[in-house]
Design an enzyme around this catalytic site. Sequence first.
Site, short mmCIF file in Angstrom:
data_model
loop_
_atom_site.label_atom_id
_atom_site.label_comp_id
_atom_site.label_asym_id
_atom_site.label_seq_id
_atom_site.Cartn_x
_atom_site.Cartn_y
_atom_site.Cartn_z
N GLU A 160 0.83 -1.20 0.00
CA GLU A 160 0.00 0.00 0.00
C GLU A 160 0.87 1.25 0.00
OE1 GLU A 160 -3.41 -0.18 -1.03
OE2 GLU A 160 -3.46 -1.61 0.61
N THR A 176 2.91 1.97 -2.16
CA THR A 176 4.21 1.63 -2.76
C THR A 176 4.21 1.91 -4.25
OG1 THR A 176 3.33 -0.62 -2.85
CG2 THR A 176 4.91 -0.14 -1.09
N ASP A 177 3.01 1.98 -4.87
CA ASP A 177 2.98 2.11 -6.35
C ASP A 177 3.64 3.39 -6.84
OD1 ASP A 177 0.90 3.63 -5.27
OD2 ASP A 177 -0.55 3.11 -6.82
N ALA A 221 -16.11 1.63 -4.10
CA ALA A 221 -15.91 0.89 -2.85
C ALA A 221 -14.46 0.44 -2.71
CB ALA A 221 -16.84 -0.32 -2.80
N GLY A 222 -13.60 0.99 -3.56
CA GLY A 222 -12.19 0.60 -3.50
C GLY A 222 -11.93 -0.71 -4.21
N SER A 272 -13.57 1.08 -12.16
CA SER A 272 -13.04 1.78 -13.34
C SER A 272 -12.12 0.88 -14.16
CB SER A 272 -12.32 3.08 -12.94
OG SER A 272 -11.28 2.83 -12.03
N GLU A 324 -7.61 6.62 -18.43
CA GLU A 324 -8.10 7.15 -17.15
C GLU A 324 -7.35 8.43 -16.77
OE1 GLU A 324 -9.10 4.14 -14.36
OE2 GLU A 324 -9.38 5.55 -12.70
N ASP A 375 -4.45 -1.19 -10.78
CA ASP A 375 -5.82 -1.67 -10.98
C ASP A 375 -5.98 -2.37 -12.32
OD1 ASP A 375 -6.03 -0.26 -8.66
OD2 ASP A 375 -7.41 1.26 -9.43
N TYR A 421 -3.60 12.23 1.24
CA TYR A 421 -2.91 11.47 0.20
C TYR A 421 -1.81 12.31 -0.43
CZ TYR A 421 -2.33 8.75 -4.12
OH TYR A 421 -1.81 8.02 -5.17
P1 ADP Z 1 -13.61 2.74 -8.34
O1 ADP Z 1 -12.88 2.67 -7.05
O2 ADP Z 1 -14.88 1.93 -8.29
O3 ADP Z 1 -12.75 2.39 -9.51
P2 ADP Z 1 -13.59 5.26 -9.67
O4 ADP Z 1 -14.02 6.61 -9.26
O5 ADP Z 1 -12.18 5.05 -10.06
O6 ADP Z 1 -14.04 4.25 -8.51
O7 ADP Z 1 -14.47 4.81 -10.92
C1 ADP Z 1 -15.88 4.80 -10.83
C2 ADP Z 1 -16.49 5.39 -12.09
O8 ADP Z 1 -16.30 4.49 -13.21
C3 ADP Z 1 -17.97 5.57 -11.99
O9 ADP Z 1 -18.31 6.78 -11.35
C4 ADP Z 1 -18.39 5.56 -13.46
O10 ADP Z 1 -18.14 6.83 -14.04
C5 ADP Z 1 -17.42 4.55 -14.07
N1 ADP Z 1 -18.01 3.21 -14.12
C6 ADP Z 1 -17.68 2.15 -13.38
N2 ADP Z 1 -18.43 1.06 -13.68
C7 ADP Z 1 -19.29 1.47 -14.64
C8 ADP Z 1 -20.37 0.86 -15.39
N3 ADP Z 1 -20.72 -0.42 -15.20
N4 ADP Z 1 -21.03 1.60 -16.30
C9 ADP Z 1 -20.69 2.88 -16.51
N5 ADP Z 1 -19.72 3.53 -15.84
C10 ADP Z 1 -19.02 2.85 -14.93
MG MG Z 2 -10.93 3.44 -9.97
#
Ligand code: ADP
Ligand code: MG
Length: 388
Positions: free
Chosen positions: A36, A38-39, A129-130, A134, A166, A178, A230
Site C-alpha cells: 500500500e 508503494t505504487d 468501494a475501493g 473503473s 483514465e 488496478d 494522500y
Molecule cells: P472505483 O474505485 O470503483 O474504480 P472510480 O471513481 O475510479 O471508482 O471509478 C468509478 C467510475 O467508473 C464511476 O463513477 C463511473 O463513471 C465509471 N463506471 C464504473 N463502472 C461502470 C459501469 N458499469 N457503467 C458505466 N460507468 C461505470
Molecule cells: Mg478506480
Amino acid sequence: MSEDLRDIVRREFAEAYGAEPAGLWSSPGRANLIGEHTDYNEGFVLPFAIDRRTFAAAGLRDDRVIRVGSTFSDEVAEIAIDELAPDAVSGWAAYPLGIAWALGQRSHVDLAAVPGVDIMLESDVPVGAGLSSSAAIEGAVGFALAELWGIEIDRVELARVGRYAENEFVGAPTGIMDQMASLLGQDDSVVFIDCRSEEAEAVPLRLAENDLTILVIDTQVEHQHANGGYRERRASCEAGAAALGVSSLRDVTVDELPRARELLDDVTFRRVRHVVTENQRVLDTVAALASGGPLAIGELLDASHRSMRDDFEISVPELDLAVETAQENGAIGARMTGGGFGGSAIALVPRGLVSRLQVAIDGAFAEHGYGQPVTFTVTPSEGARREA
Ligand code: ADP
Ligand code: MG
C-alpha cells in the site's frame, strides 16, 4: 450472479441497438492483498482480480459512430470517432470512450480508418468501494475493441491503455495497479507487479485448498481530508527520497533505514520507513506464499496494518477496530487497504469462521457507536476474457 449478467447485457444490447452483439467480453474489479502506497514510489504491489465483473456486449457498425450504454444511465452516449477528444466527453461515458481514444493515441489503431461500434455495459462491481470498477470497465471495453478492430495487443499494454485513458481522457491520476490486476488476474492467484518496470506475474495464492477466503470490511467511512492526506503522504515520500539522494523510495532498502533516521526528521522518517518496509513485506509475502502457502502470510498482513497506522498514519479508528476484531476472532491476518482515512479493510479468514467474524465486527462497531460496516467475501479470479 455472473450468469445472469451475461443474459441481461445481451438483452439490453438487443433492446437498445436492435441487433445481436458480435461478442461478449468481461473484466473484473480488484482488491489489494498487500503493498500500500508503494505504487507511486516505484515499488511492489500484490493485488488480485475478484469475482465481480463488468461485462461489455459489443458489435461493429457500418458507419463511424461509437455508441455506449450502461445501467448508469437511461441514455445511450453517442459520438463520432473523429470527434473523440478528452474535453468532448464527460461523466461515466468517458471511461469506455477514453479507451477507444487511447488505442489511437498509443498507435495501436488508426482511428481514421476503423468502423463504428455499439457497446452495452452491465456490472456487479460496486462503484467507489475501493474495488476498481473503473479498471473493470476499461478492461472489458479494451478487450472488446481490440478484438472487433483486429488489434494485436498483449494484456500488459492493454493495462497501459486503460491507465492512459483514465489519466488523460477521464482526468483521474491513477497508477497501473488496478488495470494490471484486472487484465492479468488468474484463479486463486495474486498478481505480483513491479511498478517501476511494469512487469507482472501471477503468483498462486492457494486459498481453495487451504479452505480460506478473503473478507472485505467496508467501514463506509470517508474522511474529508482523504485527498489532502494522500497528497501530503506523496510529498513526504518525495522529500524523503530527495534527502536520501535517490530518485524514488524503491531504491532504499531496510538495511539503510538507520542512516535514513539520522538524515530525516521524525515524521518524514516514519513515512519512508512505511514504504521501505512495505516493499519488503510484498517480497516476503511472495516468498512465504511459495514456501508456506497462505497460512504463512498472516503476520505480514498484520505488520502492514501497524505500519500504516503508526508510521504512515493513514488509518482511522473504524479501520483499526475492523482489523483488531478480525484478528481476535480467528483471522489469519488483517489490514486496512487503499488510500486510507476510511474505506475498507481485508482479512484472510478460514471459510468456516466468516459468519462468526461478521457478527463480531457488527457487534464491535455497534458497541463503539459506529455506523454498520458492509462485509462480503471476495474470491481471487480470472482476469479479462472473452465470454461468448
Ligand atoms: P472505483 O474505485 O470503483 O474504480 P472510480 O471513481 O475510479 O471508482 O471509478 C468509478 C467510475 O467508473 C464511476 O463513477 C463511473 O463513471 C465509471 N463506471 C464504473 N463502472 C461502470 C459501469 N458499469 N457503467 C458505466 N460507468 C461505470
Ligand atoms: Mg478506480
